[in-house]
Write an enzyme that holds these catalytic residues in place. Structure first.
Site, PDB file in Angstrom:
ATOM      1  N   ASP A 153       0.815  -1.217   0.000  1.00  0.00           N
ATOM      2  CA  ASP A 153       0.000   0.000   0.000  1.00  0.00           C
ATOM      3  C   ASP A 153       0.852   1.273   0.000  1.00  0.00           C
ATOM      4  O   ASP A 153       1.925   1.314   0.607  1.00  0.00           O
ATOM      5  CB  ASP A 153      -0.869  -0.042   1.270  1.00  0.00           C
ATOM      6  N   HIS A 154       0.334   2.313  -0.667  1.00  0.00           N
ATOM      7  CA  HIS A 154       0.963   3.655  -0.643  1.00  0.00           C
ATOM      8  C   HIS A 154       2.451   3.617  -0.960  1.00  0.00           C
ATOM      9  O   HIS A 154       3.281   4.097  -0.174  1.00  0.00           O
ATOM     10  CB  HIS A 154       0.741   4.324   0.722  1.00  0.00           C
ATOM     11  N   HIS A 173      -9.892   5.680   0.764  1.00  0.00           N
ATOM     12  CA  HIS A 173      -8.798   5.715   1.752  1.00  0.00           C
ATOM     13  C   HIS A 173      -9.252   6.522   2.964  1.00  0.00           C
ATOM     14  O   HIS A 173     -10.213   7.280   2.903  1.00  0.00           O
ATOM     15  CB  HIS A 173      -7.548   6.350   1.133  1.00  0.00           C
ATOM     16  N   GLY A 174      -8.503   6.358   4.074  1.00  0.00           N
ATOM     17  CA  GLY A 174      -8.820   7.137   5.267  1.00  0.00           C
ATOM     18  C   GLY A 174     -10.185   6.790   5.825  1.00  0.00           C
ATOM     19  O   GLY A 174     -10.903   7.652   6.334  1.00  0.00           O
ATOM     20  N   THR A 218      -6.135   3.238  10.915  1.00  0.00           N
ATOM     21  CA  THR A 218      -6.086   3.901  12.224  1.00  0.00           C
ATOM     22  C   THR A 218      -7.076   3.299  13.224  1.00  0.00           C
ATOM     23  O   THR A 218      -6.758   3.198  14.424  1.00  0.00           O
ATOM     24  CB  THR A 218      -6.349   5.412  12.033  1.00  0.00           C
TER      25      THR A 218
HETATM   26  O1  G3H Z   1      -4.253   3.166   2.842  1.00  0.00           O
HETATM   27  C1  G3H Z   1      -4.630   3.081   4.036  1.00  0.00           C
HETATM   28  C2  G3H Z   1      -5.814   3.763   4.500  1.00  0.00           C
HETATM   29  O2  G3H Z   1      -6.157   4.811   3.700  1.00  0.00           O
HETATM   30  C3  G3H Z   1      -6.016   3.861   5.973  1.00  0.00           C
HETATM   31  O3  G3H Z   1      -6.454   5.117   6.434  1.00  0.00           O
HETATM   32  O4  G3H Z   1      -5.647   4.911   8.767  1.00  0.00           O
HETATM   33  O5  G3H Z   1      -7.202   6.716   8.117  1.00  0.00           O
HETATM   34  O6  G3H Z   1      -8.009   4.372   8.195  1.00  0.00           O
HETATM   35  P1  G3H Z   1      -6.864   5.288   7.967  1.00  0.00           P
HETATM   36 ZN    ZN Z   2      -4.504   5.429   2.329  1.00  0.00          ZN
END
Ligand code: G3H
Ligand code: ZN
Length: 279
Positions: free
Chosen positions: A83-84, A206-207, A231
């Site tokens: 990822d990323h 994401h997020g 997170t």
């Molecule tokens: O690529 C990973 C995610 O976008 C995780 O985001 O930690 O805000 O849930 P998050």
């Molecule tokens: Zn992400």
């Protein structure tokens, strides 16, 4: 059992469901995510970020091998996703370490450079049999980034971007932001629908830790297929560690605080995986 990410995502999309991708940092994360998915009876994506690889001394092999071994013996379908990734050398290690998919993250670059970087990577990675995700319209909140919930991906630009890069899935900015510890994000559901209608490939959110349940299920209805969550697991894990240590100052055996922390992640995973399946 290990299944390619592309298959899990296509299956979820065909069934009108979403599939969660949970971030793995430690071996306990991988064990907990698989335990939670098994409790839900649903498949899951284990994803390891470039930042997690850095945490492990820039060594991909040990954490990837642990995640692959845990996924291989799971009672549900599990895939491995890198990822990323901004470091192009790391991308080229993915296939050899059991990953079936990667995310090429050129989202910080201007449009033309994002297209050029991503298109070149896609060509190379497809030749290695990998499924490739990338991002257009930066989802903020990564370490060092400003928290930028106002950024949005434009559907017409997304259509041009997908045609120019050949990616298999697209992460889009629709109101979420990385690393939120409160679930207060509001998503632009009309934009998700417009993006779904503009491009033929699956959309990635994401997020997602900062997105409340109702917003998540609405996002899935509008067209989100892969839902990235990190997170929320760490909040549960660290909360359990803190509570266990606070309750007994003489405790020194890490198993005594890692076991409840692992259970805390598994509960979050089971709940969110079930929610996203719409069952
Ligand atoms: O690529 C990973 C995610 O976008 C995780 O985001 O930690 O805000 O849930 P998050
Ligand atoms: Zn992400």
């Amino acid at each position: 059992m290990l299944i390619p990410t592309g298959v899990l995502v296509a299956d979820a999309r065909a069934a009108g469901r979403a599939i969660p991708a949970f971030n793995v940092i430690t071996i306990e994360h991988a064990e907990a995510i698989v335990a939670g998915a098994e409790a839900a009876g649903l498949p899951v994506i284990l994803q390891i970020s470039e930042n997690a690889v850095k945490f492990h001394g820039n060594r991909l092999a040990p954490v990837a091998a642990a995640a692959a071994a845990i996924g291989a013996t799971a009672g549900v379908g599990v895939s491995l996703h890198l990822d990323h990734v901004k470091d192009l050398d790391l991308l080229d290690q993915a296939a050899a370490h059991g990953f079936s998919s990667v995310m090429v993250d050129a989202s910080r670059l201007p449009y033309d450079e994002n297209v050029a970087t991503t298109a070149a990577a896609v060509e190379r990675l497809h030749a290695q049999g990998l499924w490739v995700e990338s991002e257009l319209g930066e989802v903020g909140g990564k370490a060092g980034d400003p928290h930028a919930p106002g950024v949005r991906t434009d559907p017409a630009e997304a259509a041009r971007y997908v045609a120019a890069t050949g990616v298999d899935a697209l992460a889009v900015a629709v109101g979420s932001s990385h690393a939120m510890t409160s679930r207060t994000a509001r998503l632009d559901h009309d934009l998700i629908t417009a993006l779904r209608d503009a491009i033929a490939i699956p959309l990635v959110l994401h997020g997602s830790s900062g997105v409340p349940d109702g917003e998540l299920t609405a996002a899935v209805r509008a067209g989100m297929v892969k839902i990235n969550i990190g997170t929320a697991l760490n909040t549960a894990f660290t909360g359990a560690v803190r509570e266990t240590l606070a309750a007994d100052e003489s405790l020194v055996d890490p198993r005594k605080y890692l076991a409840p922390a692992r259970d805390a992640i598994a509960s979050v995973v089971a709940r969110l995986t079930t929610l996203l399946a719409g069952d």
